[in-house]
Write an enzyme that holds these catalytic residues in place. Structure first.
Site, PDB file in Angstrom:
ATOM      1  N   LYS A  48      11.513 -12.416  14.687  1.00 36.25           N
ATOM      2  CA  LYS A  48      10.736 -11.215  14.976  1.00 36.25           C
ATOM      3  C   LYS A  48      10.418 -10.458  13.682  1.00 36.25           C
ATOM      4  O   LYS A  48      10.991 -10.758  12.617  1.00 36.25           O
ATOM      5  CB  LYS A  48      11.540 -10.352  15.964  1.00 36.25           C
ATOM      6  CG  LYS A  48      11.788 -11.059  17.310  1.00 36.25           C
ATOM      7  CD  LYS A  48      12.492 -10.141  18.303  1.00 36.25           C
ATOM      8  CE  LYS A  48      12.754 -10.858  19.621  1.00 36.25           C
ATOM      9  NZ  LYS A  48      13.392  -9.960  20.620  1.00 36.25           N
ATOM     10  N   TYR A  52       5.390 -11.829  26.683  1.00 35.39           N
ATOM     11  CA  TYR A  52       6.410 -11.021  27.369  1.00 35.39           C
ATOM     12  C   TYR A  52       5.976 -10.650  28.784  1.00 35.39           C
ATOM     13  O   TYR A  52       6.405  -9.622  29.314  1.00 35.39           O
ATOM     14  CB  TYR A  52       6.711  -9.772  26.544  1.00 35.39           C
ATOM     15  CG  TYR A  52       7.658 -10.034  25.377  1.00 35.39           C
ATOM     16  CD1 TYR A  52       8.893 -10.662  25.565  1.00 35.39           C
ATOM     17  CD2 TYR A  52       7.335  -9.633  24.084  1.00 35.39           C
ATOM     18  CE1 TYR A  52       9.768 -10.896  24.501  1.00 35.39           C
ATOM     19  CE2 TYR A  52       8.211  -9.858  23.006  1.00 35.39           C
ATOM     20  CZ  TYR A  52       9.417 -10.482  23.227  1.00 35.39           C
ATOM     21  OH  TYR A  52      10.291 -10.705  22.182  1.00 35.39           O
ATOM     22  N   PHE A  95      10.952  -0.493  28.808  1.00 35.56           N
ATOM     23  CA  PHE A  95      10.917  -0.778  27.370  1.00 35.56           C
ATOM     24  C   PHE A  95       9.689  -1.605  26.958  1.00 35.56           C
ATOM     25  O   PHE A  95       9.527  -1.948  25.782  1.00 35.56           O
ATOM     26  CB  PHE A  95      12.204  -1.493  26.934  1.00 35.56           C
ATOM     27  CG  PHE A  95      12.480  -2.797  27.665  1.00 35.56           C
ATOM     28  CD1 PHE A  95      11.928  -3.997  27.237  1.00 35.56           C
ATOM     29  CD2 PHE A  95      13.305  -2.803  28.784  1.00 35.56           C
ATOM     30  CE1 PHE A  95      12.181  -5.181  27.898  1.00 35.56           C
ATOM     31  CE2 PHE A  95      13.561  -3.995  29.459  1.00 35.56           C
ATOM     32  CZ  PHE A  95      12.998  -5.187  29.017  1.00 35.56           C
ATOM     33  N   ARG A 150      20.133 -20.330  22.461  1.00 38.32           N
ATOM     34  CA  ARG A 150      20.490 -19.040  23.085  1.00 38.32           C
ATOM     35  C   ARG A 150      21.921 -18.641  22.699  1.00 38.32           C
ATOM     36  O   ARG A 150      22.207 -17.490  22.410  1.00 38.32           O
ATOM     37  CB  ARG A 150      20.380 -19.123  24.610  1.00 38.32           C
ATOM     38  CG  ARG A 150      18.985 -19.250  25.148  1.00 38.32           C
ATOM     39  CD  ARG A 150      18.178 -17.984  25.085  1.00 38.32           C
ATOM     40  NE  ARG A 150      18.656 -16.917  25.950  1.00 38.32           N
ATOM     41  CZ  ARG A 150      18.005 -15.769  26.147  1.00 38.32           C
ATOM     42  NH1 ARG A 150      16.840 -15.549  25.540  1.00 38.32           N
ATOM     43  NH2 ARG A 150      18.486 -14.837  26.926  1.00 38.32           N
ATOM     44  N   THR A 198      21.385 -10.191  24.251  1.00 40.38           N
ATOM     45  CA  THR A 198      20.205  -9.376  23.914  1.00 40.38           C
ATOM     46  C   THR A 198      20.568  -8.142  23.083  1.00 40.38           C
ATOM     47  O   THR A 198      19.909  -7.832  22.104  1.00 40.38           O
ATOM     48  CB  THR A 198      19.497  -8.943  25.228  1.00 40.38           C
ATOM     49  OG1 THR A 198      19.278 -10.111  26.011  1.00 40.38           O
ATOM     50  CG2 THR A 198      18.173  -8.268  24.952  1.00 40.38           C
ATOM     51  N   ARG A 248      22.381 -12.459  16.374  1.00 40.50           N
ATOM     52  CA  ARG A 248      22.236 -11.040  16.698  1.00 40.50           C
ATOM     53  C   ARG A 248      23.528 -10.279  16.415  1.00 40.50           C
ATOM     54  O   ARG A 248      23.502  -9.131  15.960  1.00 40.50           O
ATOM     55  CB  ARG A 248      21.824 -10.894  18.157  1.00 40.50           C
ATOM     56  CG  ARG A 248      20.377 -11.309  18.407  1.00 40.50           C
ATOM     57  CD  ARG A 248      20.107 -11.509  19.879  1.00 40.50           C
ATOM     58  NE  ARG A 248      18.685 -11.610  20.194  1.00 40.50           N
ATOM     59  CZ  ARG A 248      18.216 -11.885  21.402  1.00 40.50           C
ATOM     60  NH1 ARG A 248      19.061 -12.124  22.402  1.00 40.50           N
ATOM     61  NH2 ARG A 248      16.929 -11.947  21.628  1.00 40.50           N
ATOM     62  N   ASN A 251      16.178  -7.109  17.599  1.00 42.68           N
ATOM     63  CA  ASN A 251      17.286  -8.062  17.656  1.00 42.68           C
ATOM     64  C   ASN A 251      16.981  -9.418  17.018  1.00 42.68           C
ATOM     65  O   ASN A 251      17.506 -10.447  17.421  1.00 42.68           O
ATOM     66  CB  ASN A 251      17.825  -8.192  19.088  1.00 42.68           C
ATOM     67  CG  ASN A 251      16.759  -8.656  20.062  1.00 42.68           C
ATOM     68  OD1 ASN A 251      15.676  -9.062  19.653  1.00 42.68           O
ATOM     69  ND2 ASN A 251      17.067  -8.632  21.337  1.00 42.68           N
ATOM     70  N   HIS A 304      13.910 -14.408  18.928  1.00 41.19           N
ATOM     71  CA  HIS A 304      13.614 -14.724  20.325  1.00 41.19           C
ATOM     72  C   HIS A 304      13.916 -16.201  20.561  1.00 41.19           C
ATOM     73  O   HIS A 304      13.656 -17.030  19.695  1.00 41.19           O
ATOM     74  CB  HIS A 304      12.118 -14.487  20.630  1.00 41.19           C
ATOM     75  CG  HIS A 304      11.703 -15.084  21.944  1.00 41.19           C
ATOM     76  ND1 HIS A 304      11.824 -14.400  23.136  1.00 41.19           N
ATOM     77  CD2 HIS A 304      11.231 -16.326  22.254  1.00 41.19           C
ATOM     78  CE1 HIS A 304      11.430 -15.195  24.127  1.00 41.19           C
ATOM     79  NE2 HIS A 304      11.060 -16.361  23.613  1.00 41.19           N
ATOM     80  N   GLU A 316       6.064 -20.988  26.514  1.00 40.56           N
ATOM     81  CA  GLU A 316       6.015 -20.332  25.205  1.00 40.56           C
ATOM     82  C   GLU A 316       5.540 -21.298  24.112  1.00 40.56           C
ATOM     83  O   GLU A 316       4.756 -20.917  23.241  1.00 40.56           O
ATOM     84  CB  GLU A 316       7.395 -19.750  24.866  1.00 40.56           C
ATOM     85  CG  GLU A 316       7.765 -18.613  25.813  1.00 40.56           C
ATOM     86  CD  GLU A 316       9.238 -18.191  25.772  1.00 40.56           C
ATOM     87  OE1 GLU A 316       9.584 -17.256  26.496  1.00 40.56           O
ATOM     88  OE2 GLU A 316      10.036 -18.802  25.019  1.00 40.56           O
TER      89      GLU A 316
END
Ligand code: DAT
Ligand code: MG
Length: 153
Positions: free
Chosen positions: A9, A49, A57, A85, A91, A102, A112, A115, A126
């Site tokens: 990100k 998203y 949010f 993951r 998250t 993270r 964070n 992704h 995606e």
């Protein structure tokens, strides 16, 4: 082998964490099969998203993800989706264990770092949102037998 979509990100790019995070996935044994740097526009953010549309949010999420360049990638490996993951951590970076990406580099849920797809369906969706078929490279790495054992794929 399973493929997953991973994206660094804008905070990861600005904080000089690109090499650090890519290095973790490489060292784990996952194989990088696609990579590009881009700035996500509003339209793409809405698509990426989509499942979060309407959440409190959402607007902050879209403005953050479009705020600077990101690094989009596809990583391949056995159970790549779940493995990535796990390496990312939960998250909320304050909840993510030390040793996860993270957990080691974040302090705030909104920013964070990374992704990662959360299911085979999101991975397929995606990956095709960010990459054409031609941009996903199929190749062998000589370390594969050392990662998975000689007798397995
Ligand atoms: P993940 O990125 O772990 O898959 P998610 O898909 O539930 O998490 O949410 C997407 C992103 O939205 C997440 O990385 C950060 C942001 N986000 C999620 N929940 C949030 C919240 N409660 N407050 C602020 N941002 C949130
Ligand atoms: Mg998610």
């Amino acid at each position: 082998m399973e493929k997953t979509f991973v994206m660094l990100k804008p905070d990861a790019v600005q904080r000089n964490l690109i090499g650090e995070v890519i290095g973790r996935f490489e060292k784990k044994g996952l194989k990088l099969v696609a990579l590009k740097m881009l700035t996500i526009d509003q339209e793409m953010a809405n698509q990426h998203y989509n499942e979060h549309v309407g959440k409190p949010f959402f607007d902050d999420l879209v403005s953050f993800i479009t705020s600077g360049p990101v690094v989009a990638m596809v990583w391949e490996g056995r159970q790549a989706i779940q493995v990535a993951r796990k390496m990312m951590g939960s998250t909320d970076p304050q909840e993510a264990p030390t040793g996860t990406i993270r957990g080691d580099y974040g302090l705030f849920t909104g920013n964070n770092i990374v992704h990662g797809s959360d299911s085979p369906e999101s991975a397929a969706r995606e990956i095709s949102l960010f990459f054409s078929q031609k941009e996903i490279i199929s190749y062998k790495k000589c370390a594969e037998p050392w990662i998975y054992g000689e007798k397995t794929e």
